[in-house]
Design a protein around this motif. Structure first.
Motif, PDB file in Angstrom:
ATOM      1  N   LEU A 171      72.928  36.970 -65.108  1.00  0.00           N
ATOM      2  CA  LEU A 171      72.617  35.773 -64.167  1.00  0.00           C
ATOM      3  C   LEU A 171      71.911  34.607 -65.398  1.00  0.00           C
ATOM      4  CD1 LEU A 171      70.495  34.403 -62.076  1.00  0.00           C
ATOM      5  CD2 LEU A 171      67.994  36.195 -63.241  1.00  0.00           C
ATOM      6  N   ARG A 172      71.399  35.276 -66.865  1.00  0.00           N
ATOM      7  CA  ARG A 172      71.804  34.572 -68.317  1.00  0.00           C
ATOM      8  C   ARG A 172      73.202  34.028 -68.342  1.00  0.00           C
ATOM      9  NH1 ARG A 172      69.335  36.213 -73.897  1.00  0.00           N
ATOM     10  NH2 ARG A 172      68.197  38.189 -72.298  1.00  0.00           N
ATOM     11  N   ALA A 173      73.928  34.722 -68.420  1.00  0.00           N
ATOM     12  CA  ALA A 173      75.176  33.808 -68.186  1.00  0.00           C
ATOM     13  C   ALA A 173      75.900  32.504 -66.539  1.00  0.00           C
ATOM     14  CB  ALA A 173      76.491  34.730 -67.854  1.00  0.00           C
ATOM     15  N   ALA A 174      75.514  32.777 -65.507  1.00  0.00           N
ATOM     16  CA  ALA A 174      75.338  31.862 -64.713  1.00  0.00           C
ATOM     17  C   ALA A 174      74.243  31.047 -65.534  1.00  0.00           C
ATOM     18  CB  ALA A 174      74.820  32.905 -63.596  1.00  0.00           C
ATOM     19  N   ILE A 175      72.707  31.039 -65.226  1.00  0.00           N
ATOM     20  CA  ILE A 175      72.111  29.678 -65.981  1.00  0.00           C
ATOM     21  C   ILE A 175      73.038  28.667 -66.727  1.00  0.00           C
ATOM     22  CG2 ILE A 175      69.780  29.538 -66.504  1.00  0.00           C
ATOM     23  CD1 ILE A 175      69.059  31.973 -65.357  1.00  0.00           C
ATOM     24  N   TYR A 176      73.235  29.524 -68.476  1.00  0.00           N
ATOM     25  CA  TYR A 176      73.566  28.615 -69.362  1.00  0.00           C
ATOM     26  C   TYR A 176      74.719  28.200 -68.756  1.00  0.00           C
ATOM     27  CZ  TYR A 176      69.761  30.753 -72.506  1.00  0.00           C
ATOM     28  OH  TYR A 176      68.727  30.311 -72.802  1.00  0.00           O
ATOM     29  N   SER A 177      75.560  28.832 -67.511  1.00  0.00           N
ATOM     30  CA  SER A 177      77.215  28.274 -67.850  1.00  0.00           C
ATOM     31  C   SER A 177      76.697  27.300 -66.472  1.00  0.00           C
ATOM     32  CB  SER A 177      77.979  29.439 -67.203  1.00  0.00           C
ATOM     33  OG  SER A 177      78.139  30.515 -67.439  1.00  0.00           O
ATOM     34  N   SER A 178      75.528  26.608 -65.670  1.00  0.00           N
ATOM     35  CA  SER A 178      75.446  25.883 -65.197  1.00  0.00           C
ATOM     36  C   SER A 178      74.739  24.722 -65.891  1.00  0.00           C
ATOM     37  CB  SER A 178      74.649  26.173 -64.095  1.00  0.00           C
ATOM     38  OG  SER A 178      72.940  26.848 -64.533  1.00  0.00           O
ATOM     39  N   MET A 179      74.132  24.840 -66.798  1.00  0.00           N
ATOM     40  CA  MET A 179      73.903  24.256 -67.674  1.00  0.00           C
ATOM     41  C   MET A 179      75.211  23.905 -67.961  1.00  0.00           C
ATOM     42  SD  MET A 179      70.421  25.720 -69.097  1.00  0.00           S
ATOM     43  CE  MET A 179      70.050  25.193 -70.861  1.00  0.00           C
ATOM     44  N   ALA A 180      76.184  24.556 -68.639  1.00  0.00           N
ATOM     45  CA  ALA A 180      76.958  23.749 -69.687  1.00  0.00           C
ATOM     46  C   ALA A 180      78.146  22.657 -68.671  1.00  0.00           C
ATOM     47  CB  ALA A 180      77.783  24.461 -70.171  1.00  0.00           C
ATOM     48  N   VAL A 181      77.757  23.545 -67.579  1.00  0.00           N
ATOM     49  CA  VAL A 181      78.804  22.304 -66.200  1.00  0.00           C
ATOM     50  C   VAL A 181      77.842  20.588 -66.090  1.00  0.00           C
ATOM     51  CG1 VAL A 181      79.708  21.917 -64.082  1.00  0.00           C
ATOM     52  CG2 VAL A 181      79.654  24.097 -65.317  1.00  0.00           C
ATOM     53  N   MET A 182      77.086  20.586 -66.227  1.00  0.00           N
ATOM     54  CA  MET A 182      76.523  19.518 -66.182  1.00  0.00           C
ATOM     55  C   MET A 182      75.872  18.870 -67.369  1.00  0.00           C
ATOM     56  SD  MET A 182      73.309  20.404 -62.722  1.00  0.00           S
ATOM     57  CE  MET A 182      72.662  21.986 -64.103  1.00  0.00           C
ATOM     58  N   LEU A 183      76.548  19.417 -68.371  1.00  0.00           N
ATOM     59  CA  LEU A 183      76.101  19.246 -69.906  1.00  0.00           C
ATOM     60  C   LEU A 183      78.176  18.294 -70.567  1.00  0.00           C
ATOM     61  CD1 LEU A 183      73.848  21.024 -71.381  1.00  0.00           C
ATOM     62  CD2 LEU A 183      73.521  18.165 -71.543  1.00  0.00           C
ATOM     63  N   SER A 184      78.496  18.826 -70.398  1.00  0.00           N
ATOM     64  CA  SER A 184      79.808  18.291 -70.863  1.00  0.00           C
ATOM     65  C   SER A 184      80.982  19.291 -70.220  1.00  0.00           C
ATOM     66  CB  SER A 184      80.189  18.093 -72.097  1.00  0.00           C
ATOM     67  OG  SER A 184      81.464  18.900 -73.427  1.00  0.00           O
ATOM     68  N   VAL A 185      81.947  18.857 -69.800  1.00  0.00           N
ATOM     69  CA  VAL A 185      83.124  19.444 -68.977  1.00  0.00           C
ATOM     70  C   VAL A 185      84.063  19.374 -69.872  1.00  0.00           C
ATOM     71  CG1 VAL A 185      85.020  18.923 -67.416  1.00  0.00           C
ATOM     72  CG2 VAL A 185      83.022  18.102 -66.537  1.00  0.00           C
ATOM     73  N   PRO A 186      84.770  18.388 -71.420  1.00  0.00           N
ATOM     74  CA  PRO A 186      85.161  19.375 -72.460  1.00  0.00           C
ATOM     75  C   PRO A 186      84.984  20.068 -72.980  1.00  0.00           C
ATOM     76  CG  PRO A 186      85.112  16.431 -72.190  1.00  0.00           C
ATOM     77  CD  PRO A 186      83.848  17.502 -70.920  1.00  0.00           C
ATOM     78  N   THR A 187      84.190  20.409 -73.275  1.00  0.00           N
ATOM     79  CA  THR A 187      83.245  21.240 -73.914  1.00  0.00           C
ATOM     80  C   THR A 187      83.294  22.832 -73.179  1.00  0.00           C
ATOM     81  OG1 THR A 187      82.312  20.680 -75.369  1.00  0.00           O
ATOM     82  CG2 THR A 187      81.628  23.059 -75.827  1.00  0.00           C
ATOM     83  N   THR A 188      83.118  22.823 -71.891  1.00  0.00           N
ATOM     84  CA  THR A 188      82.536  23.718 -70.771  1.00  0.00           C
ATOM     85  C   THR A 188      84.284  24.089 -69.995  1.00  0.00           C
ATOM     86  OG1 THR A 188      80.514  23.164 -69.825  1.00  0.00           O
ATOM     87  CG2 THR A 188      82.102  24.256 -68.081  1.00  0.00           C
ATOM     88  N   LEU A 189      85.234  23.156 -69.984  1.00  0.00           N
ATOM     89  CA  LEU A 189      86.203  24.113 -70.521  1.00  0.00           C
ATOM     90  C   LEU A 189      87.077  24.736 -71.085  1.00  0.00           C
ATOM     91  CD1 LEU A 189      89.053  23.706 -68.802  1.00  0.00           C
ATOM     92  CD2 LEU A 189      90.169  21.160 -70.652  1.00  0.00           C
ATOM     93  N   GLY A 190      86.540  24.862 -72.181  1.00  0.00           N
ATOM     94  CA  GLY A 190      87.274  25.562 -73.845  1.00  0.00           C
ATOM     95  C   GLY A 190      86.304  27.050 -72.966  1.00  0.00           C
ATOM     96  N   ILE A 191      85.162  26.747 -72.551  1.00  0.00           N
ATOM     97  CA  ILE A 191      84.478  28.615 -72.297  1.00  0.00           C
ATOM     98  C   ILE A 191      85.591  29.157 -71.271  1.00  0.00           C
ATOM     99  CG2 ILE A 191      81.886  28.770 -71.958  1.00  0.00           C
ATOM    100  CD1 ILE A 191      80.910  27.062 -73.353  1.00  0.00           C
ATOM    101  N   VAL A 192      85.302  27.870 -70.845  1.00  0.00           N
ATOM    102  CA  VAL A 192      85.803  28.863 -69.205  1.00  0.00           C
ATOM    103  C   VAL A 192      87.323  29.916 -69.607  1.00  0.00           C
ATOM    104  CG1 VAL A 192      87.190  28.325 -66.856  1.00  0.00           C
ATOM    105  CG2 VAL A 192      84.915  27.125 -67.857  1.00  0.00           C
ATOM    106  N   LEU A 193      88.384  28.386 -70.160  1.00  0.00           N
ATOM    107  CA  LEU A 193      88.981  29.081 -70.509  1.00  0.00           C
ATOM    108  C   LEU A 193      88.722  30.594 -71.680  1.00  0.00           C
ATOM    109  CD1 LEU A 193      91.552  26.445 -71.271  1.00  0.00           C
ATOM    110  CD2 LEU A 193      91.287  27.821 -69.418  1.00  0.00           C
ATOM    111  N   THR A 194      88.024  30.887 -72.329  1.00  0.00           N
ATOM    112  CA  THR A 194      87.825  31.689 -73.574  1.00  0.00           C
ATOM    113  C   THR A 194      87.242  33.345 -72.337  1.00  0.00           C
ATOM    114  OG1 THR A 194      86.925  30.400 -74.500  1.00  0.00           O
ATOM    115  CG2 THR A 194      86.367  32.653 -75.083  1.00  0.00           C
ATOM    116  N   VAL A 195      85.809  32.844 -71.271  1.00  0.00           N
ATOM    117  CA  VAL A 195      86.405  34.077 -70.734  1.00  0.00           C
ATOM    118  C   VAL A 195      87.059  34.798 -69.504  1.00  0.00           C
ATOM    119  CG1 VAL A 195      84.543  34.480 -68.089  1.00  0.00           C
ATOM    120  CG2 VAL A 195      83.565  33.036 -70.424  1.00  0.00           C
ATOM    121  N   ILE A 196      87.853  33.205 -69.532  1.00  0.00           N
ATOM    122  CA  ILE A 196      89.451  33.915 -68.614  1.00  0.00           C
ATOM    123  C   ILE A 196      90.604  34.750 -68.972  1.00  0.00           C
ATOM    124  CG2 ILE A 196      91.702  32.947 -67.183  1.00  0.00           C
ATOM    125  CD1 ILE A 196      90.063  30.312 -66.244  1.00  0.00           C
ATOM    126  N   GLY A 197      89.984  34.797 -70.913  1.00  0.00           N
ATOM    127  CA  GLY A 197      90.658  35.688 -71.298  1.00  0.00           C
ATOM    128  C   GLY A 197      90.559  36.072 -71.352  1.00  0.00           C
TER     129      GLY A 197
END
Length: 427
Positions: free
Chosen positions: A190-216
């Motif tokens: 749940l913490r992952a979901a809440i903070y991820s949604s915050m990241a999406v609504m703040l910065s798409v470019p930085t969130t892209l890097g986080i998404v690629l890291t999690v996919i990795g």
């Protein structure tokens, strides 16, 4: 509650003290020192305030600030919902300087506590978690400071402002998913979901890097046959919650994207791993607090015969991430055309070396505290001093009062050749 206060109240007070100390120079002078991106972010906030005054609380097309060259795309790549507390404080006090300073104090305090709590959730080590949080927040950020190479001051003069906030909170997302994927514990989903949604609504470019890291991480777990069906279901549930929490942002702007033509975002190819000099300057520059701390602890660990495989892995990961982001070892020119509209600059993914480096320092302090008990307060006070000094120098060395609005016309006064300084700072 008594147990909670006895255990965590001192930490809350230390984190709040840290955040306030960093911004004391600005509170004393009621000044901001601004950089090239500042005019953009101030115009965005001013635009949103004008929209609210005209009854538009959910941002659509930019109408008032003159920053409408990107049309609907502006609100997609630079969403503003999580800046509403700042905007309401700005409207309430009618003081943009004070509002930004107070908002930044809250952000730093929140980042310190958030990063501490996720590490403590995983390790149950109080001192280890404290050192990690302090090291990460006081050394992580986009780019470098002007007078001192302590990136925390970047959040104050608003360069890559939203990306900086996501970078400060990135460990919560990455370590929460790490806990689910590799440690097989679902307590942080749940913490992952809440903070991820915050990241999406703040910065798409930085969130892209986080998404690629999690996919990795998911790919690595799959290759090592560590990805169970239960883990897959929990990851899918987390994704559904992320989309649900951020849907107020995602779906309206996807509709806008489909219905309108967007201009390309600005891009600077020189910042895509320009050359090896950037890497060496960042690694061996005595002004970089994180690299300097790692070098000192590496020597100490070797002399104390405590340098083990953990430090080798984290050290190699730190170097590899720096090479990946700040040198031409990775062929950024191959992916630049595809990513330039979203990534723009590689240092938006600075959370990678900051995460590995901060874990390195936390492990080192945890081991060396047995040799010298005072190592923990020394590390904390040293990093706090360096960060405070950067704020201090960038405030008092350049006395620029923020006077960017003309109340009679209610329009933002954009910088001109007459009021822009040669170093890029402006009134």
């Amino acid at each position: 509650m008594k147990t909670y206060l006895r255990t965590y109240l001192p930490l809350h007070l230390i984190f709040l003290f840290t955040a306030i100390v960093l911004f004391l120079p600005f509170l004393f002078t009621n000044e901001l020192v601004l950089w090239r991106d500042s005019q953009f972010h101030l115009a965005r906030f001013h635009e949103l305030i004008l929209e609210q005054q005209n009854g538009q609380f959910f941002p659509d097309i930019v109408r008032y600030s003159g920053k409408n060259a990107w049309g609907y795309g502006l609100n997609f790549f630079y969403p503003a919902y999580l800046f509403y507390p700042l905007l309401f404080l700005w409207r309430l006090t009618d003081s943009p300087v004070t509002s930004i300073i107070v908002f930044n104090i809250v952000i730093i305090y929140f980042a310190l506590w958030s990063n501490f709590s996720i590490i403590y959730k995983i390790t149950s080590k109080l001192k280890f978690s404290f050192v990690f949080s302090i090291t990460y927040v006081l050394t992580a950020g986009v780019g470098n400071a002007i007078a001192d190479n302590v990136p925390i001051s970047r959040i104050e003069y608003m360069t890559q402002y939203a990306s900086n906030i996501v970078i400060l909170l990135a460990p919560v997302i990455i370590l929460s998913f790490y806990n689910i994927i590799f440690l097989k514990k679902n307590s942080t989903w749940l913490r992952a979901a809440i903070y991820s949604s915050m990241a999406v609504m703040l910065s798409v470019p930085t969130t892209l890097g986080i998404v690629l890291t999690v996919i990795g991480m998911v790919v690595v777990a799959g290759v090592k046959h560590q990805l169970s069906w239960m883990t897959i279901k929990k990851l899918f549930l987390t994704l559904v919650v992320i989309l649900s929490l951020s849907s107020v942002f995602i779906f309206p702007f996807l509709q806008q994207r489909k219905a309108n033509n967007w201009a390309n975002l600005p891009n600077n190819p020189d910042l895509f791993g320009a050359d090896f000099n950037t890497f060496f300057n960042r690694l061996f520059g005595l002004g970089d607090a994180l690299s300097l701390t790692i070098i000192i602890f590496t020597v100490w660990l070797i002399l104390s015969k405590k340098f083990n495989s953990t430090y080798k892995f984290l050290g190699i990961s730190y170097l590899a991430s720096l090479l990946f982001l700040y040198s031409n070892l990775f062929p950024w020119y191959l992916v630049n055309p595809a990513l330039s509209g979203a990534l723009q600059m590689t240092y938006r993914w600075n959370f990678l070396p900051a995460l590995f480096g901060s874990l390195y320092v936390a492990f080192a302090v945890n081991d060396l505290i047995k040799v010298k008990k005072s190592v923990l307060p020394i590390v904390y006070l040293s990093l706090l001093y360096l960060a405070f000094n950067a704020m201090m120098l960038n405030t008092f060395a350049k006395k620029f009062h923020l006077d960017g609005f003309n109340n009679s016309t209610n329009q933002l006064i954009l910088p001109t050749k007459e009021n822009i300084r040669t170093d890029g700072l402006f009134n």
